[in-house]
Design a protein around this motif. Structure first.
Motif, PDB file in Angstrom:
ATOM      1  N   ASP A 158     -52.959  72.245   9.712  1.00 53.26           N
ATOM      2  CA  ASP A 158     -52.774  73.068  10.905  1.00 53.26           C
ATOM      3  C   ASP A 158     -52.309  71.878  12.130  1.00 53.26           C
ATOM      4  O   ASP A 158     -51.457  72.295  12.900  1.00 53.26           O
ATOM      5  CB  ASP A 158     -53.834  73.703  11.493  1.00 53.26           C
ATOM      6  CG  ASP A 158     -54.436  74.936  10.584  1.00 53.26           C
ATOM      7  OD1 ASP A 158     -53.630  75.449  10.004  1.00 53.26           O
ATOM      8  OD2 ASP A 158     -55.573  75.229  10.777  1.00 53.26           O
ATOM      9  N   ALA A 159     -52.676  70.846  12.150  1.00 58.35           N
ATOM     10  CA  ALA A 159     -52.569  69.737  13.116  1.00 58.35           C
ATOM     11  C   ALA A 159     -51.081  69.283  12.837  1.00 58.35           C
ATOM     12  O   ALA A 159     -50.278  69.211  13.733  1.00 58.35           O
ATOM     13  CB  ALA A 159     -53.349  68.720  12.690  1.00 58.35           C
TER      14      ALA A 159
ATOM     15  N   GLU B 125     -57.475  71.905   5.513  1.00 56.89           N
ATOM     16  CA  GLU B 125     -57.001  73.106   6.838  1.00 56.89           C
ATOM     17  C   GLU B 125     -56.752  72.539   7.888  1.00 56.89           C
ATOM     18  O   GLU B 125     -55.690  72.583   8.865  1.00 56.89           O
ATOM     19  CB  GLU B 125     -57.829  74.218   6.781  1.00 56.89           C
ATOM     20  CG  GLU B 125     -58.035  74.898   5.641  1.00 56.89           C
ATOM     21  CD  GLU B 125     -56.520  75.733   5.205  1.00 56.89           C
ATOM     22  OE1 GLU B 125     -55.938  76.129   6.299  1.00 56.89           O
ATOM     23  OE2 GLU B 125     -56.162  75.830   4.045  1.00 56.89           O
ATOM     24  N   LEU B 126     -57.684  71.439   8.442  1.00 54.82           N
ATOM     25  CA  LEU B 126     -57.313  70.661   9.575  1.00 54.82           C
ATOM     26  C   LEU B 126     -56.185  69.833   9.781  1.00 54.82           C
ATOM     27  O   LEU B 126     -55.337  69.896  10.718  1.00 54.82           O
ATOM     28  CB  LEU B 126     -58.476  69.503   9.853  1.00 54.82           C
ATOM     29  CG  LEU B 126     -60.125  70.422  10.424  1.00 54.82           C
ATOM     30  CD1 LEU B 126     -60.955  69.405  10.226  1.00 54.82           C
ATOM     31  CD2 LEU B 126     -59.812  71.104  11.718  1.00 54.82           C
ATOM     32  N   LEU B 127     -55.876  69.224   8.663  1.00 53.40           N
ATOM     33  CA  LEU B 127     -54.741  68.387   8.614  1.00 53.40           C
ATOM     34  C   LEU B 127     -53.243  69.143   8.320  1.00 53.40           C
ATOM     35  O   LEU B 127     -52.265  68.902   9.348  1.00 53.40           O
ATOM     36  CB  LEU B 127     -54.653  67.352   7.395  1.00 53.40           C
ATOM     37  CG  LEU B 127     -55.718  66.401   7.290  1.00 53.40           C
ATOM     38  CD1 LEU B 127     -56.038  65.687   5.984  1.00 53.40           C
ATOM     39  CD2 LEU B 127     -55.199  65.191   8.464  1.00 53.40           C
TER      40      LEU B 127
ATOM     41  N   GLU C  59     -54.105  64.227  16.251  1.00 55.13           N
ATOM     42  CA  GLU C  59     -54.208  65.731  16.469  1.00 55.13           C
ATOM     43  C   GLU C  59     -55.192  66.351  15.667  1.00 55.13           C
ATOM     44  O   GLU C  59     -56.310  67.253  16.093  1.00 55.13           O
ATOM     45  CB  GLU C  59     -53.010  66.421  16.188  1.00 55.13           C
ATOM     46  CG  GLU C  59     -52.795  67.908  16.616  1.00 55.13           C
ATOM     47  CD  GLU C  59     -53.046  68.257  17.730  1.00 55.13           C
ATOM     48  OE1 GLU C  59     -53.284  69.413  18.125  1.00 55.13           O
ATOM     49  OE2 GLU C  59     -52.568  67.480  18.648  1.00 55.13           O
ATOM     50  N   SER C  60     -55.551  66.113  14.562  1.00 60.58           N
ATOM     51  CA  SER C  60     -56.571  66.613  13.554  1.00 60.58           C
ATOM     52  C   SER C  60     -57.948  65.989  13.866  1.00 60.58           C
ATOM     53  O   SER C  60     -58.789  66.828  13.638  1.00 60.58           O
ATOM     54  CB  SER C  60     -56.050  66.422  12.282  1.00 60.58           C
ATOM     55  OG  SER C  60     -56.293  64.997  11.774  1.00 60.58           O
TER      56      SER C  60
ATOM     57  N   VAL D 208     -59.006  63.820  12.010  1.00 66.74           N
ATOM     58  CA  VAL D 208     -59.453  63.499  10.531  1.00 66.74           C
ATOM     59  C   VAL D 208     -58.884  62.191  10.049  1.00 66.74           C
ATOM     60  O   VAL D 208     -58.029  61.736  10.782  1.00 66.74           O
ATOM     61  CB  VAL D 208     -58.631  64.499   9.436  1.00 66.74           C
ATOM     62  CG1 VAL D 208     -58.867  64.002   8.074  1.00 66.74           C
ATOM     63  CG2 VAL D 208     -59.325  65.941   9.758  1.00 66.74           C
TER      64      VAL D 208
ATOM     65  N   ARG E 298     -48.904  71.831  14.447  1.00 68.85           N
ATOM     66  CA  ARG E 298     -48.779  71.777  15.803  1.00 68.85           C
ATOM     67  C   ARG E 298     -48.000  70.706  16.216  1.00 68.85           C
ATOM     68  O   ARG E 298     -47.084  70.800  17.353  1.00 68.85           O
ATOM     69  CB  ARG E 298     -50.172  71.810  16.588  1.00 68.85           C
ATOM     70  CG  ARG E 298     -50.980  73.022  16.419  1.00 68.85           C
ATOM     71  CD  ARG E 298     -52.408  72.885  17.296  1.00 68.85           C
ATOM     72  NE  ARG E 298     -53.232  71.857  16.760  1.00 68.85           N
ATOM     73  CZ  ARG E 298     -53.994  71.794  15.882  1.00 68.85           C
ATOM     74  NH1 ARG E 298     -54.146  72.937  14.951  1.00 68.85           N
ATOM     75  NH2 ARG E 298     -54.857  70.764  15.475  1.00 68.85           N
TER      76      ARG E 298
ATOM     77  N   THR F 126     -61.158  69.996   5.513  1.00 68.28           N
ATOM     78  CA  THR F 126     -60.307  68.589   5.913  1.00 68.28           C
ATOM     79  C   THR F 126     -58.884  69.051   5.806  1.00 68.28           C
ATOM     80  O   THR F 126     -57.980  68.816   6.531  1.00 68.28           O
ATOM     81  CB  THR F 126     -60.695  67.625   5.049  1.00 68.28           C
ATOM     82  OG1 THR F 126     -62.151  67.362   5.665  1.00 68.28           O
ATOM     83  CG2 THR F 126     -60.070  66.272   5.633  1.00 68.28           C
TER      84      THR F 126
ATOM     85  N   VAL G 159     -50.548  62.889  13.453  1.00 67.94           N
ATOM     86  CA  VAL G 159     -51.378  64.198  12.613  1.00 67.94           C
ATOM     87  C   VAL G 159     -52.686  63.588  12.652  1.00 67.94           C
ATOM     88  O   VAL G 159     -53.366  64.486  13.004  1.00 67.94           O
ATOM     89  CB  VAL G 159     -50.869  64.255  11.369  1.00 67.94           C
ATOM     90  CG1 VAL G 159     -51.771  65.125  10.511  1.00 67.94           C
ATOM     91  CG2 VAL G 159     -49.458  64.781  11.147  1.00 67.94           C
TER      92      VAL G 159
END
Length: 197
Positions: free
Chosen positions: A17-18, A13-15, A39-40, A42, A21, A11, A36
């Motif tokens: 990375d988002a 990492e997803l945030l 995009e994620s 999450v 981006r 989770t 965010v």
């Protein structure tokens, strides 16, 4: 690592990375909690659980990429034979990082990162202490060996990295009057002249 810890890491990492981006696509103005989350994929609660706020997320993202950049600089210095070779290797490592990691480099050289480092400079420095200490140790060893001028450590860091950061900022802002490859070729010798003993 437990399944719960693994999910938490995924989770996070997803945030992160988002957020990178979103920043790359929309700049500082577009880097909002809602953007965010969209995009994620999450939940809002997860962002607050893992980072406390959007500022916490941004600070973590900056720390992550700054640590990586400093790690690459430390490796370049460690693997060099002389101080002169180390200066050249550090210049090349920094500019290669900018070329290979454009989105993180945009973030690290942004007004947003500048403001965060100005207001939370000690916290940023403390978080990077191991990497900064490694670079500082390399500099001190080469001052003691008589290769580098006996100047205060922050001054040597500024003389070495100041021109490199300026070239990186120009390139990242779209000003291409001096290419990164040309700067990597020309800067090491000029920087060396400013810090040699």
């Amino acid at each position: 690592m437990s399944p719960k810890q693994l999910r938490g890491e995924v989770t996070s990492e997803l945030l992160l990375d988002a957020a990178l981006r979103v920043f790359a696509a929309s700049g500082e103005q577009g880097l909002t909690v809602n953007a965010v989350i969209r995009e994620s994929g999450v939940s809002l609660g997860s962002l607050y659980h893992h980072f406390g706020s959007i500022d916490g997320l941004i600070a973590t993202l900056c720390h992550r990429w700054l640590d990586r950049l400093l790690g690459e600089l430390a490796t370049a210095l460690r693997e060099s034979g002389s101080a002169r070779e180390g200066i050249a290797a550090a210049v090349r490592a920094y500019l290669t990082f900018v070329q290979e990691h454009r989105e993180p480099a945009l973030l690290l050289h942004s007004p947003l990162a500048d403001r965060k480092s100005m207001t939370r400079g000690k916290e940023f420095r403390d978080a990077q202490e191991a990497r900064s200490s490694e670079v500082g140790l390399w500099i001190r060893l080469h001052i003691e060996s008589g290769e580098l001028a006996p100047l205060p450590l922050p001054l040597i860091e500024s003389l070495v990295m100041g021109p490199v950061v300026a070239v990186a900022r120009r390139s990242l802002s779209g000003i291409d009057d001096v290419g990164i490859d040309e700067a990597a070729r020309l800067l090491p010798e000029r920087i060396w002249r400013s810090v040699r003993a």
